[in-house]
Design an enzyme around this catalytic site. Structure first.
Site, PDB file in Angstrom:
ATOM      1  N   LYS A 296       4.355  -7.055   1.872  1.00  0.00           N
ATOM      2  CA  LYS A 296       3.166  -6.582   2.575  1.00  0.00           C
ATOM      3  C   LYS A 296       2.112  -7.675   2.733  1.00  0.00           C
ATOM      4  CE  LYS A 296       3.360  -1.613   1.574  1.00  0.00           C
ATOM      5  NZ  LYS A 296       4.683  -1.474   0.975  1.00  0.00           N
TER       6      LYS A 296
ATOM      7  N   GLN B 275      -1.878  -2.103  -1.010  1.00  0.00           N
ATOM      8  CA  GLN B 275      -2.617  -2.108   0.252  1.00  0.00           C
ATOM      9  C   GLN B 275      -3.947  -2.845   0.154  1.00  0.00           C
ATOM     10  OE1 GLN B 275      -1.307  -1.104   3.027  1.00  0.00           O
ATOM     11  NE2 GLN B 275       0.478  -0.032   2.203  1.00  0.00           N
TER      12      GLN B 275
ATOM     13  N   HIS C  77       0.917   7.145  -3.853  1.00  0.00           N
ATOM     14  CA  HIS C  77       2.258   6.892  -3.325  1.00  0.00           C
ATOM     15  C   HIS C  77       3.280   7.489  -4.292  1.00  0.00           C
ATOM     16  CE1 HIS C  77       5.764   4.447  -2.099  1.00  0.00           C
ATOM     17  NE2 HIS C  77       5.113   4.167  -0.989  1.00  0.00           N
TER      18      HIS C  77
ATOM     19  N   ASP D 136      -2.386   0.523  -8.296  1.00  0.00           N
ATOM     20  CA  ASP D 136      -1.470   0.225  -7.196  1.00  0.00           C
ATOM     21  C   ASP D 136      -2.278  -0.537  -6.151  1.00  0.00           C
ATOM     22  OD1 ASP D 136       0.071   0.160  -4.937  1.00  0.00           O
ATOM     23  OD2 ASP D 136       0.378   2.328  -4.798  1.00  0.00           O
TER      24      ASP D 136
ATOM     25  N   CYS E  60       5.584   8.269   2.199  1.00  0.00           N
ATOM     26  CA  CYS E  60       5.769   8.342   0.740  1.00  0.00           C
ATOM     27  C   CYS E  60       4.557   8.955   0.059  1.00  0.00           C
ATOM     28  CB  CYS E  60       6.078   6.963   0.155  1.00  0.00           C
ATOM     29  SG  CYS E  60       7.649   6.282   0.693  1.00  0.00           S
TER      30      CYS E  60
END
Length: 459
Positions: free
Chosen positions: A271, A248, A168, A245, A414
């Site tokens: 999220k 997700q 990202h 990261d 992104c």
């Protein structure tokens, strides 16, 4: 490529046959990477997790452009259950006050709930101590905090930062800024033949020059899952730190930072059924203790003199000013909600729904789906980014919304470097969460077939 601007025509109904296209590739061998977690009681066989949880989300029960809302943009943000909305309302109606600096009841109550939210985050990802959790404005700020407070202090000329082309922008740009200031070098791992970051190449690129590895846990475009435990092991063997990261992954599976052995990890509240405006950064205690402040001001100090200041211990050192109190409390409520369902149950349901989505998309003529092919050995997350030949993804998304009430995302998500690597400027993305159902997927596929036929009628 055909483009649509300003059109809002009702498409004619059409029944499409199920077509298997060459773009849905034969599965390749791929390792399976699962995270263990406690399980929750299974729902009745006749009621899916999606059906049983939908009543908790008021926003889902509406019509958009004359059709039932089908919300498939969960990789961008999730919807919020009633319990989270109520937690925010309770805070602002019942004990709105600033934290840490008051002795009266409202301040004490707000402080207790704010710090309880930190403890909930810590337990949710199995951190060893709640002081390893820093509340940030979002995951992007968390990465920038590490870049500023750790990166600028520890990186020097010719040190290497290893990333993948699938990161990202928020995991790339901060390190470009650090590299410009320190002379460090960014290196990128490309995709393998399965359409996922090549972890074997990543392993080969590690060296004593590597000081930091920055990787996603789950790709927001490819739906692929990286073997973080292996990556941290390889990186630590050469003395490098690892920043993950997890935006997700944390909402969709059990994430255990101690098992992953990541040095830093970021995620976003919005999220995972929580409010916008807050995220968190996990960091190992010894690293946080060695890092200088990111921002200066109130709350992050120990003592302030006219010529110098001393700083509080982490996490306060990195939380300057009045924090997002209500948002933190809302995040805590979201964690309660997810924990009550059980993250393993959520993960298992989404894996099944992800396969159904992928297989259903394969019925669309001339479609290209990005990322790994699901199989018994390969589990991809519950999202699919795709393109349909000669139709712009934004045109697809526009008509899906205007004509069918289906919400998907179009653009580069992104991830411009990844899209360039794939040879496209943009893609459409449908992303699911546990409150979605097979009926949502069916409605989406019917609408997509209808939309594709509309555009192909102009050829």
């Amino acid at each position: 490529m055909m483009s649509l601007e300003g059109m809002a025509l009702k498409l004619p109904p059409y029944s499409f046959p199920m077509i298997t296209t060459p773009a849905c590739r034969t599965p390749h061998t791929f390792r399976r990477f699962l995270v263990s977690a406690s399980t929750a009681a299974a729902p009745p066989a006749s009621l899916s997790l999606g059906h049983s949880t939908r009543p908790d989300f008021p926003i889902l029960h509406q019509e958009v452009n004359g059709s039932r809302l089908v919300y498939l943009d969960n990789a961008a943000t999730s919807q919020k259950p009633i319990t989270v909305l109520k937690a925010l309302q309770d805070y602002y109606e019942g004990y709105n006050s600033n934290v840490h600096r008051g002795i009266h009841y409202l301040s004490s109550k707000a402080t207790m709930e704010y710090e309880l939210a930190r403890k909930k985050v810590s337990e949710f990802i199995n951190a060893s101590d709640s002081r390893e959790i820093v509340f940030t404005r979002n995951a992007t700020e968390g990465i920038n905090l590490v870049a500023h407070s750790w990166g600028l202090q520890n990186l020097k000329s010719n040190d290497e930062i290893l990333l993948t082309v699938a990161e990202h922008h928020s995991a790339i740009v901060p390190w470009q800024l650090v590299a410009q200031k320190t002379g460090a070098i960014l290196k990128f791992v490309e995709l393998n033949e399965d359409g996922v970051p090549d972890v074997e190449k990543l392993k080969d690129m590690l060296s004593r020059k590597t000081k930091l590895v920055v990787v996603h846990h789950v790709s927001n475009v490819l739906g692929s899952v990286l073997p973080i435990e292996d990556i941290t092991c390889w990186a630590h063997d050469v003395g490098a730190k690892v920043l993950v990261d997890a935006c997700q992954s944390v909402p969709h599976m059990a994430v255990d930072v101690q098992n992953l052995n990541a040095d830093f990890l970021v995620a976003s509240s919005h999220k995972m059924c929580g409010p916008t405006g807050i995220g968190f950064l996990y960091g190992k205690s010894d690293l946080f203790s060695s890092m200088p402040p990111f921002l200066g001001g109130g709350e992050m100090i120990s003592d302030v003199f006219l010529d110098h200041s001393t700083y509080a211990e982490p996490p306060s050192r990195f939380e300057a000013g009045t924090p997002a109190i209500g948002e933190a409390i809302g995040l805590g409520a979201a964690i309660d909600y997810l924990s009550k369902i059980g993250m393993q149950r959520i993960h298992d349901y989404e894996i099944e729904l992800a396969r159904y989505l992928y297989d259903s998309l394969c019925s669309i003529p001339n479609i290209r789906i990005y990322g790994p092919v699901p199989s018994e050995d390969v589990q991809r997350s519950a999202l699919c980014s795709f393109n349909v030949e000669n139709i712009h993804p934004t045109d697809l998304a526009t008509l899906l919304d205007q004509q069918h009430g289906v919400a998907i995302r179009s653009g580069h998500h992104c991830a411009q470097p990844l899209h360039r690597h794939l040879g496209v400027g943009a893609s459409a993305r449908a992303s699911l969460y546990f409150y979605n159902t097979r009926e949502d997927v069916d409605d989406f596929i019917h609408a997509l077939n209808d939309t594709v036929r509309f555009f192909n009628s102009f050829k």
